[in-house]
Design an enzyme around this catalytic site. Structure first.
Site, PDB file in Angstrom:
ATOM      1  N   ASP B   6       0.807  -0.933  -0.040  1.00 40.91           N
ATOM      2  CA  ASP B   6      -0.064  -0.035   0.066  1.00 40.91           C
ATOM      3  C   ASP B   6       0.796   1.272   0.204  1.00 40.91           C
ATOM      4  O   ASP B   6       2.174   1.262   0.307  1.00 40.91           O
ATOM      5  CB  ASP B   6      -0.936   0.032   1.132  1.00 40.91           C
ATOM      6  CG  ASP B   6      -1.681   1.143   1.457  1.00 40.91           C
ATOM      7  OD1 ASP B   6      -2.153   1.897   0.475  1.00 40.91           O
ATOM      8  OD2 ASP B   6      -1.771   1.439   2.595  1.00 40.91           O
ATOM      9  N   ASP B   8      -0.277   5.029   0.943  1.00 40.56           N
ATOM     10  CA  ASP B   8      -0.426   5.990   1.906  1.00 40.56           C
ATOM     11  C   ASP B   8      -0.364   5.332   3.311  1.00 40.56           C
ATOM     12  O   ASP B   8      -1.360   4.306   3.567  1.00 40.56           O
ATOM     13  CB  ASP B   8      -1.949   6.762   1.743  1.00 40.56           C
ATOM     14  CG  ASP B   8      -1.990   7.652   0.331  1.00 40.56           C
ATOM     15  OD1 ASP B   8      -0.819   8.305   0.036  1.00 40.56           O
ATOM     16  OD2 ASP B   8      -2.952   7.547  -0.283  1.00 40.56           O
ATOM     17  N   ASP B 137      -2.035  -0.231   6.048  1.00 44.61           N
ATOM     18  CA  ASP B 137      -2.470   0.161   7.354  1.00 44.61           C
ATOM     19  C   ASP B 137      -4.009   0.087   7.489  1.00 44.61           C
ATOM     20  O   ASP B 137      -4.379   0.461   8.676  1.00 44.61           O
ATOM     21  CB  ASP B 137      -1.962   1.770   7.565  1.00 44.61           C
ATOM     22  CG  ASP B 137      -2.344   2.449   6.457  1.00 44.61           C
ATOM     23  OD1 ASP B 137      -2.620   2.204   5.111  1.00 44.61           O
ATOM     24  OD2 ASP B 137      -2.616   3.797   6.810  1.00 44.61           O
TER      25      ASP B 137
END
Lengths: 179, 179
Positions: B6, B8, B137
């Site tokens: 991922d 961000d 996240d």
């Protein structure tokens, strides 16, 4: 079923946009009519002194955004979206991504609506994307994996020599994709 | 193995960029320090009269492009790229894609180099992307399929209440991913 739709040459008429722009910008240069295109990459089929002109057109701002839709494609998209299948637009941006990436989203928003931009998958490697069918005009489609999808070859003049693939277009697609 | 990263909150420090911009643009407003963030979406944790300010920062040109890298992330990327694993950056653009989409590519080119932009996969639905691990996240990660990847939760203050996931960060990753 999950159906992946390629963009250039399947939804957006890349070849028509390129030919029209080439004719208008370089009327003195010989061009290759759509039915005479025999290679996937136009710049490889044009005479050497036109290859950079082709590249310059494709990399210019506005090229992707202003591509006309392939006849029948938008109607097929809307019909497929009404079916029980899950639809995604699976497209590989140019390595020179500067205009191409954003303009692909803008094109989808303009021609199919904002909600369709949520269906977009941008990737250089389509073998990583799960699907039952990938409708794509390119052959072969390479990547790091054996894909889960069956590649239905979207028929175009430049892929007519490809053997051994089931072919699809926006006239016959209903006979190829189960309801 | 195929490892999906991922962007961000894993590679690009979205929360740090947001907090710094918020403090500099709105010094009179209360802000939430990084260690006090408890929800994934910052605008939902800020007071109601700051929510639009948060959105305006995130949607502004330059926000994504100027995010600082997460400490240790670029070094981990380069080490993973030297391993036998296949690496891809799997990121979901904002629905308001205008600046975000292009700036994600620019960020990767600036911080990891042009060749890494070829590893990018932009999709709203990560469950469609094949991988052995997704380092992300966010929790939960939803989509149309049961994913092939194991979701390794990249630890951040705002996901600390998530239970039942293996956690990773750029300090401990070598013990989580086999050589």
């Amino acid at each position: 079923m999950i159906i992946l739709l390629d963009m250039d040459g399947v939804l957006a008429d890349f070849e028509m946009g390129l030919l029209q722009t080439f004719k208008s910008k370089h009327p003195e240069k010989p061009c290759i009519e759509l039915q005479d295109r025999t290679q996937f990459y136009a710049h490889l089929q044009y005479p050497p002194d036109s290859r950079q002109l082709i590249q310059d057109i494709v990399y210019a701002p506005g090229f992707f955004r202003n591509l006309p839709p392939i006849p029948g494609a938008m109607e097929a998209c809307r019909a497929l979206a009404q079916s029980r299948h899950e639809l995604f637009i699976c497209t590989s941006p140019l390595s020179k991504y500067e205009h191409c990436v954003l303009e692909k989203y803008q094109w989808v928003e303009e021609h199919l609506g904002m909600a369709w931009t949520r269906r977009m998958i941008l990737t250089k490697d389509k073998t990583l994307v799960h699907g039952d069918f990938l409708i794509d005009d390119k052959f072969p489609i390479k990547g790091v994996r054996t894909p889960t999808w069956e590649h239905l070859l979207y028929s175009q003049p430049y892929n007519r020599s490809v053997q051994g693939k089931r072919r699809i277009n926006w006239q016959n697609w209903r006979s190829m994709i189960p309801d």
